[in-house]
Design a protein around this motif. Structure first.
Motif, short mmCIF file in Angstrom:
data_model
loop_
_atom_site.label_atom_id
_atom_site.label_comp_id
_atom_site.label_asym_id
_atom_site.label_seq_id
_atom_site.Cartn_x
_atom_site.Cartn_y
_atom_site.Cartn_z
N GLY A 154 7.77 0.76 -22.02
CA GLY A 154 7.28 -0.43 -21.33
C GLY A 154 8.44 -1.30 -20.86
O GLY A 154 9.47 -1.41 -21.54
N LYS A 155 8.26 -1.90 -19.70
CA LYS A 155 9.29 -2.78 -19.14
C LYS A 155 8.61 -3.79 -18.25
O LYS A 155 7.50 -3.57 -17.78
N GLN A 156 9.21 -4.93 -18.03
CA GLN A 156 8.63 -5.92 -17.12
C GLN A 156 8.84 -5.45 -15.68
O GLN A 156 9.99 -5.46 -15.20
N ARG A 205 11.69 -1.83 -23.32
CA ARG A 205 13.03 -2.15 -22.85
C ARG A 205 13.37 -3.63 -22.97
O ARG A 205 14.53 -4.01 -22.91
N ASP A 206 12.34 -4.49 -23.11
CA ASP A 206 12.64 -5.93 -23.03
C ASP A 206 11.82 -6.76 -24.02
O ASP A 206 12.31 -7.17 -25.05
N VAL A 207 10.53 -6.96 -23.74
CA VAL A 207 9.68 -7.79 -24.59
C VAL A 207 8.55 -6.94 -25.16
O VAL A 207 8.47 -5.74 -24.89
N ILE A 208 7.68 -7.56 -25.94
CA ILE A 208 6.56 -6.82 -26.52
C ILE A 208 5.53 -6.49 -25.43
O ILE A 208 5.09 -7.38 -24.70
N HIS A 209 5.16 -5.24 -25.35
CA HIS A 209 4.08 -4.77 -24.48
C HIS A 209 3.04 -4.07 -25.36
O HIS A 209 3.21 -3.97 -26.57
N SER A 210 1.98 -3.60 -24.74
CA SER A 210 0.96 -2.85 -25.49
C SER A 210 0.40 -1.76 -24.60
O SER A 210 -0.07 -2.03 -23.49
N PHE A 211 0.46 -0.53 -25.09
CA PHE A 211 0.00 0.64 -24.34
C PHE A 211 -1.49 0.82 -24.58
O PHE A 211 -1.94 1.04 -25.69
N CYS A 248 2.99 -10.42 -21.38
CA CYS A 248 4.42 -10.11 -21.38
C CYS A 248 5.18 -10.79 -20.26
O CYS A 248 6.32 -10.41 -19.97
N GLY A 249 4.58 -11.78 -19.64
CA GLY A 249 5.30 -12.49 -18.59
C GLY A 249 4.45 -12.75 -17.37
O GLY A 249 3.24 -12.55 -17.37
N ALA A 250 5.12 -13.19 -16.30
CA ALA A 250 4.43 -13.68 -15.11
C ALA A 250 3.55 -12.64 -14.46
O ALA A 250 2.47 -12.95 -13.95
N TYR A 251 3.96 -11.37 -14.45
CA TYR A 251 3.22 -10.33 -13.73
C TYR A 251 2.57 -9.34 -14.70
O TYR A 251 2.41 -8.16 -14.39
N HIS A 252 2.19 -9.85 -15.86
CA HIS A 252 1.53 -9.01 -16.86
C HIS A 252 0.29 -8.31 -16.29
O HIS A 252 0.05 -7.13 -16.56
N MET A 255 0.87 -4.96 -14.53
CA MET A 255 1.54 -3.89 -15.27
C MET A 255 0.52 -2.79 -15.55
O MET A 255 -0.02 -2.66 -16.65
N LEU A 256 0.26 -2.00 -14.53
CA LEU A 256 -0.82 -1.00 -14.57
C LEU A 256 -0.24 0.40 -14.47
O LEU A 256 0.88 0.61 -14.01
N PHE A 257 -1.05 1.38 -14.89
CA PHE A 257 -0.69 2.79 -14.70
C PHE A 257 -1.96 3.62 -14.72
O PHE A 257 -3.04 3.14 -15.11
N ASN A 258 -1.84 4.84 -14.26
CA ASN A 258 -2.95 5.80 -14.30
C ASN A 258 -2.62 6.93 -15.26
O ASN A 258 -1.44 7.25 -15.48
N VAL A 259 -3.65 7.52 -15.81
CA VAL A 259 -3.50 8.74 -16.62
C VAL A 259 -4.36 9.81 -15.98
O VAL A 259 -5.57 9.63 -15.82
N LYS A 260 -3.72 10.93 -15.61
CA LYS A 260 -4.46 12.07 -15.07
C LYS A 260 -4.49 13.18 -16.11
O LYS A 260 -3.44 13.70 -16.50
#
Length: 310
Positions: A154-156, A205-211, A248-252, A255-260
């Motif tokens: 995870g990264k911002q 890489r930077d702050v706390i994220h959550s998968f 996790c910040g301004a553009y939390h 912070m998207l992704f896809n899983v195929k």
């Protein structure tokens, strides 16, 4: 001149003429009607209610999570109905009578009752703790050998994917959510083979994220300097949405992704495509914002390229 010597009694308002007993009955009737109406109106969502209003699970672990969730709500609703019923009963049974002009008997304590409302909550908490701890242990069990290991970074404000066995990587960039056609192409996509055990190695890489992939019914935090892991076995092919579940910040929100989830052949083809594009090797911890690696003793959970530098 005639003077009225006796004051006429003022008419009693109609609402004051209602007997307390009939008022209590009316209250009980309206409470019953409200409960029946709520049950009837919720009938259109019985299908979703059967699944606990959760998204459809697409992993082997999903059924365990769904069972725990629904079982917890059933227990809470039973307690809630009991408490609501006792409250309504007290309201009706102990309402002030028409000829009741004295205070009720005042009690300082009731030992059996106090024991009951002390022991019962402790017992309920113990039961919840037992089942939660049991299922959490199973959900976080990584003792089985995975067929695929993906280091999710995870990264911002995006994601990198290291496919360990394939020795290739995917670099994600922040999603551009404009609402215009083509925005979906800016979201990084992770590929997984259906029916095979995948282990996620989560780092930041930077702050706390959550998968979080909602249809996995499972998520886990990504903490700088710490490695978290869990395993899933996808049971259905398809494309599923993923997101960061920790502010996790301004553009939390972007912070998207896809899983195929695809067949093994399509998964291998995707890894070959990454290799043909020159995305070989694994992204190391030297890309972290603060330049640090992993905490001592936990770096062995990652492949050589991701271990802490001496």
């Amino acid at each position: 001149m005639f003077q009225q010597t006796k004051q006429e009694a003022a008419p009693v308002p109609q609402h004051d003429q209602i007997k307390p007993r009939s008022r209590g009955r009316r209250m009980a009737i309206w409470a019953s009607v409200t409960v029946v109406a709520m049950v009837a109106l919720s009938g259109c969502e019985l299908g979703a209610a059967r699944d606990g209003f959760l998204p459809k699970g697409v992993t082997e672990n999903a059924e365990r999570v769904r069972t725990l969730w629904i079982g917890g709500w059933i227990a809470l609703l039973v307690v809630g109905v009991l408490v609501w019923g006792l409250i309504l009963w007290c309201v009706v049974a102990y309402r002030r009578r028409r000829d009741d002009n004295e205070l009720p008997v005042q009690l300082r304590y009731n030992v059996p009752l106090e024991i009951l409302y002390t022991i019962l909550p402790i017992f309920m908490i113990a039961v919840f703790f037992f089942y939660t701890a049991r299922d959490q242990t199973a959900l976080l069990d990584t003792s089985k050998d995975p067929a695929v290991t993906v280091n999710v970074v995870g990264k911002q404000w995006s994601w990198d994917f290291n496919y360990v066995e394939g020795d290739v990587h995917e670099v994600g960039s922040q999603a551009i959510m404009t609402g215009q056609p083509g925005a979906e192409e800016t979201i990084p996509t992770m590929y997984l083979p259906v029916g095979e055990r995948t282990e996620f190695v989560l780092t930041s890489r930077d702050v706390i994220h959550s998968f979080w992939v909602p249809q996995f019914l499972q998520k886990l935090d990504m903490i700088p300097g710490k490695v978290n892991k869990f395993q899933v076995v996808p049971t259905e092919e398809g494309t599923f949405k993923g997101k960061c579940a920790e502010l996790c910040g301004a553009y939390h929100s972007q912070m998207l992704f896809n899983v195929k989830v695809v067949s093994r052949a399509d998964f291998d083809a995707h890894l070959a495509d990454l290799k043909s594009r020159g995305q070989t090797g694994l992204l190391g911890t030297d890309l972290n914002r603060d330049g640090s690696g992993l905490v001592p003793g936990e770096d062995k959970l990652l492949p050589e390229e991701l271990r802490k530098k001496p």
